[in-house]
Design a protein around this motif. Structure first.
Motif, short mmCIF file in Angstrom:
data_model
loop_
_atom_site.label_atom_id
_atom_site.label_comp_id
_atom_site.label_asym_id
_atom_site.label_seq_id
_atom_site.Cartn_x
_atom_site.Cartn_y
_atom_site.Cartn_z
N LEU A 5 18.15 -29.79 -40.08
CA LEU A 5 17.39 -30.72 -39.32
C LEU A 5 17.85 -32.11 -39.62
CD1 LEU A 5 13.83 -29.64 -40.98
CD2 LEU A 5 14.51 -29.40 -38.47
N PHE A 6 18.44 -32.53 -40.37
CA PHE A 6 19.22 -33.80 -40.38
C PHE A 6 20.26 -33.90 -39.56
CE2 PHE A 6 21.67 -37.42 -41.89
CZ PHE A 6 20.94 -38.31 -42.05
N ALA A 7 21.11 -32.88 -39.26
CA ALA A 7 21.97 -32.85 -38.48
C ALA A 7 21.61 -33.08 -36.92
CB ALA A 7 22.82 -31.66 -38.57
N SER A 8 20.34 -32.26 -36.69
CA SER A 8 20.33 -32.34 -35.14
C SER A 8 19.33 -33.83 -35.23
CB SER A 8 19.13 -31.34 -34.93
OG SER A 8 17.90 -31.45 -35.27
N LEU A 9 18.71 -34.57 -36.00
CA LEU A 9 18.31 -35.59 -36.12
C LEU A 9 19.22 -36.83 -35.75
CD1 LEU A 9 15.46 -37.43 -36.85
CD2 LEU A 9 16.69 -37.88 -38.90
N GLN A 10 20.40 -36.46 -36.52
CA GLN A 10 21.40 -37.59 -36.19
C GLN A 10 22.11 -37.54 -35.03
OE1 GLN A 10 24.66 -36.81 -39.17
NE2 GLN A 10 24.97 -38.95 -39.36
N SER A 11 22.47 -36.30 -34.41
CA SER A 11 22.99 -36.34 -33.35
C SER A 11 22.11 -36.72 -31.97
CB SER A 11 23.74 -35.03 -32.82
OG SER A 11 22.76 -34.05 -32.70
N GLU A 12 20.74 -36.31 -32.27
CA GLU A 12 20.04 -36.85 -31.13
C GLU A 12 19.72 -38.19 -31.12
OE1 GLU A 12 15.75 -35.28 -31.57
OE2 GLU A 12 16.71 -33.05 -31.72
N LEU B 223 22.04 -43.47 -41.37
CA LEU B 223 22.44 -42.21 -41.22
C LEU B 223 23.41 -41.61 -42.05
CD1 LEU B 223 21.55 -41.68 -37.31
CD2 LEU B 223 20.36 -40.57 -39.11
N PRO B 224 24.82 -42.46 -41.98
CA PRO B 224 25.73 -41.64 -42.93
C PRO B 224 25.74 -41.77 -44.24
CG PRO B 224 26.39 -43.86 -41.53
CD PRO B 224 25.09 -43.63 -41.22
N ARG B 225 24.73 -42.82 -44.75
CA ARG B 225 24.26 -42.97 -45.96
C ARG B 225 23.54 -41.72 -46.51
NH1 ARG B 225 20.64 -45.12 -50.20
NH2 ARG B 225 18.96 -45.31 -48.63
N LEU B 226 22.45 -41.36 -45.67
CA LEU B 226 21.52 -40.53 -46.09
C LEU B 226 22.35 -39.18 -45.97
CD1 LEU B 226 18.21 -41.64 -44.10
CD2 LEU B 226 18.79 -41.61 -46.71
N GLU B 227 23.23 -39.01 -44.84
CA GLU B 227 23.87 -37.73 -44.86
C GLU B 227 24.77 -37.50 -46.11
OE1 GLU B 227 27.12 -37.57 -42.01
OE2 GLU B 227 26.99 -35.54 -41.57
N ALA B 228 25.34 -38.30 -46.50
CA ALA B 228 26.22 -38.21 -47.63
C ALA B 228 25.50 -37.90 -48.86
CB ALA B 228 27.15 -39.49 -48.12
N LEU B 229 24.25 -38.47 -49.22
CA LEU B 229 23.56 -38.21 -50.23
C LEU B 229 22.90 -36.74 -50.20
CD1 LEU B 229 21.24 -41.27 -50.87
CD2 LEU B 229 22.25 -39.91 -52.29
N LEU B 230 22.28 -36.60 -48.76
CA LEU B 230 21.67 -35.00 -48.65
C LEU B 230 23.06 -34.01 -48.87
CD1 LEU B 230 19.76 -33.01 -47.69
CD2 LEU B 230 20.42 -33.73 -45.21
N ASN B 231 24.01 -34.09 -48.61
CA ASN B 231 25.19 -33.14 -48.78
C ASN B 231 25.26 -32.88 -50.33
OD1 ASN B 231 25.44 -32.78 -46.03
ND2 ASN B 231 27.16 -33.99 -45.80
N LYS B 232 25.60 -34.24 -51.04
CA LYS B 232 25.57 -34.06 -52.38
C LYS B 232 24.62 -33.23 -53.20
CE LYS B 232 25.83 -37.67 -55.95
NZ LYS B 232 25.97 -38.97 -56.23
#
Ligand SMILES: [Fe+2]
Ligand SMILES: [Fe+2]
Length: 237
Positions: free
Chosen positions: A118-125, A91-100
């Motif tokens: 969508l990713f943010a809600s996936l992550q918190s859920e 999750l943190p790796r993909l989040e950083a990549l997605l933001n970039k």
């Protein structure tokens, strides 16, 4: 002779290698596993005859644990060490990549803005879901199994019956499944665009792998762990 009116879930549980084939063909075997194999093939636009042929000839992997008969404590620890650890790492790796990628390509690819939401809600859920499984459901299942191996009896849990947290976990699986399905749809199956940079490709490849792992993870819980836990609990009181 394989019976095409059986559900996808039954095939996924009973036939070794079935989940791998279903994953490759885009047949939903976790949240949508209640459909008959023939209906699922129509929906995934694949030939039922070919699927049956593959299923009938799939070799069984000798060294693979049969989760239908293994101890539930082992299944739970497999889920945690393989799938929960993977989710927490990715999750943190993909989040950083997605933001970039979104900051570089968001203007030309507005779907990336939706992807971030969508990713943010996936992550918190997912993070709160894993915690509930690890802190409430899984320890209780292991406790039921230990009780059966010794005295056979245990006090009813504060949540009444294991069916309650299981029902909640299944609803959360559906919701997570819907979120990742929408991510898949807006990215045309996590296919990076022609003009996508290396990070874009890495991101979509990572999301594709994340989705496949999630399917296997939810399959182990919905189709194997949960029904076995309900059956096990019924023997403790
Ligand atoms: Fe899980
Ligand atoms: Fe789960």
């Amino acid at each position: 002779m394989l019976d095409v009116t059986k559900t996808v879930r039954e095939f996924a549980v009973e036939v070794p290698q079935a989940t791998r084939l279903f994953e490759k063909l885009g047949i939903d075997y976790c949240c949508g596993g209640g459909k008959s194999l023939s209906d699922a093939c129509v929906q995934a636009k694949v030939s039922i005859d070919e699927v049956l042929q593959h299923l009938a000839s799939a070799p069984s992997e000798k060294n693979e644990t049969d989760w239908n008969t293994a101890e539930l404590a082992d299944l739970v620890s497999h889920i945690i060490t393989k799938h929960h650890a993977y989710v927490r790492q990715e999750l943190p790796r993909l989040e950083a990549l997605l933001n970039k990628v979104a900051s570089k390509h968001g203007e030309r690819h507005p779907e990336l803005v939706r992807m971030q939401a969508l990713f943010a809600s996936l992550q918190s859920e997912l993070l709160s879901h894993l915690m509930k499984e690890e802190q409430i459901l899984f320890p209780y299942v292991a406790e039921c199994e230990r009780a059966l191996q010794s005295s056979g009896r245990m006090r009813p849990p504060m949540f009444g019956t294991v069916k309650n947290p299981i029902h909640m976990m299944e609803l959360e699986h559906d919701s997570t499944g819907d979120t990742i399905k929408e991510m898949w749809a807006i990215s045309t199956g996590f296919t990076s665009p022609e003009d996508g940079c290396f990070s874009f490709k890495t991101l979509y490849q990572g999301l594709k792998e994340f989705e496949a792992d999630l399917h296997e993870h939810i399959h182990l819980e919905n189709n194997i762990l949960f029904p076995r836990a309900i059956a096990l609990e019924s023997h403790t009181h």
